[in-house]
Design a protein around this motif. Structure first.
Motif, short mmCIF file in Angstrom:
data_model
loop_
_atom_site.label_atom_id
_atom_site.label_comp_id
_atom_site.label_asym_id
_atom_site.label_seq_id
_atom_site.Cartn_x
_atom_site.Cartn_y
_atom_site.Cartn_z
N GLY A 131 -9.94 7.17 -2.67
CA GLY A 131 -8.89 7.70 -3.53
C GLY A 131 -8.80 9.21 -3.45
O GLY A 131 -7.71 9.79 -3.43
N GLY A 132 -9.96 9.86 -3.40
CA GLY A 132 -9.97 11.31 -3.24
C GLY A 132 -9.41 11.74 -1.90
O GLY A 132 -8.71 12.77 -1.80
N ILE A 133 -9.66 10.94 -0.85
CA ILE A 133 -9.13 11.27 0.47
C ILE A 133 -7.62 11.09 0.51
O ILE A 133 -6.92 11.82 1.22
N VAL A 134 -7.10 10.11 -0.24
CA VAL A 134 -5.65 9.93 -0.33
C VAL A 134 -4.99 11.23 -0.80
O VAL A 134 -4.00 11.70 -0.24
N VAL A 135 -5.57 11.83 -1.83
CA VAL A 135 -5.05 13.10 -2.36
C VAL A 135 -5.22 14.22 -1.34
O VAL A 135 -4.35 15.07 -1.18
N ALA A 136 -6.36 14.20 -0.64
CA ALA A 136 -6.60 15.22 0.40
C ALA A 136 -5.50 15.17 1.45
O ALA A 136 -5.01 16.21 1.91
N GLY A 137 -5.11 13.97 1.84
CA GLY A 137 -4.04 13.83 2.83
C GLY A 137 -2.73 14.39 2.33
O GLY A 137 -1.95 14.97 3.09
#
Length: 319
Positions: free
Chosen positions: A111-117
């Motif tokens: 989920g954190g990586i989704v935001v990073a993208g």
């Protein structure tokens, strides 16, 4: 106009179609093997699914090419920059993470990586509004280069660990790649990685027939080559998707890492541009490539795969 195929090794080839379908297929297979080790290693180290990772590396690459107008010869594979974030999340034992299973922690990490993208899209918008020339003044190669080097060096311990399971085989692969890269002739000179895989696999077959074994993680001697998992696998099947979950803590841990990976992306675009002699930062534009990379990362993480990034390994193969 003459349609004679170019002589391999005499000059640069900028349109692979002139090589013909068989040679294009061989070069494509080499690109696949170039990305495979690192792309698979990330899910192995983090606990994510290898099959899901490979699926979204492919889909992410196709999406990138669509958004970049099919002009940038790049492959997107698993990013190593986020490994520190994965480790931090795995060791969290406070708040909602106190009694959480490792698999659920992975869902919040994704989920954190989704935001990073999605942060890639923000930078792409700034570049689109301000102009790429003004932004690149603050991101010259002397800034982006060391970031790529540092991210690449994180692979060193894993490379040594993998090679240590069978040093003779690892040295055969390394020597083969060096020999073909330096002294290879014609087509063989531009497929050193593929030849490294083929020659070392033949060596492994011979060593396996002679009874050579290696030690697994538990310290047990196992055959050098084992097809048990292949025989037991289904012919068709879907990867084990895991939908991302969202929490502010996970976002604060993972999302800022995008600052490093965005610099890596800019450096990679500069390297690819220099390799083929075209300025991809101007056309199709850095904003387009950033959007492609960011959306590929968001899409992958949303379904339980690691972040994607443009692969320097494949840029090396491209050269």
């Amino acid at each position: 106009m003459s349609k004679e195929k170019p002589v391999i090794g005499t000059e640069g080839i900028y349109d692979a179609r002139t090589l013909g379908a068989p040679r294009m297929l061989v070069l494509g297979i080499q690109h696949m093997f170039a990305m495979f080790g690192a792309t698979v290693l990330v899910p192995v180290l983090t606990g994510l699914s290898v099959t899901t990772t490979l699926l979204f590396a492919g889909l992410g690459t196709l999406l990138f090419h669509l958004l970049a107008k099919g002009k940038v010869p790049a492959f997107l594979g698993s990013s190593f920059a986020f490994l520190g974030g994965f480790s931090t999340m795995a060791n969290l034992n406070t708040g909602i993470y106190a009694d959480m299973s490792p698999q659920d922690k992975l869902a919040y990490t994704c989920g954190g990586i989704v935001v990073a993208g999605l942060l890639y899209l923000a930078l792409a918008l700034v570049i689109r509004l301000v102009g790429v020339k003004k932004v690149m003044r603050f991101l010259p190669p002397v800034v982006t280069g060391p970031i790529i080097v540092c991210i690449g060096l994180t692979l060193a311990p894993s490379a040594v660990s993998n090679a240590s399971t069978c040093w003779p085989l690892a040295l055969i692969a390394l020597a083969t790649i060096i020999i073909f890269n330096i002294w290879g002739k014609g087509m063989f000179k531009i497929i050193p990685i593929l030849m490294g895989v083929v020659v070392s696999y033949i060596a492994a077959l011979i060593m396996n027939a002679c009874g050579v074994t290696v030690l697994n993680a538990a310290g047990e001697a196992i055959p050098l080559i084992d097809f048990t998992a292949v025989r037991e696998a289904s012919i068709l099947g879907l990867p084990p998707f895991q939908m991302a979950k969202f929490d502010l803590t996970a976002i604060l841990v993972m999302a800022p890492i995008a600052l490093a990976t965005m610099m890596e992306h800019i450096g990679d675009m500069s390297a690819i541009s220099a390799t083929v002699g075209q300025n991809f930062i101007q056309e199709p534009g850095l904003h387009r490539t950033l959007v492609g990379d960011g959306l590929a990362t968001t899409m992958a993480a949303l379904f339980g795969a690691p972040a994607n990034t443009t692969y320097g390994e494949n840029t090396g193969v491209l050269a």
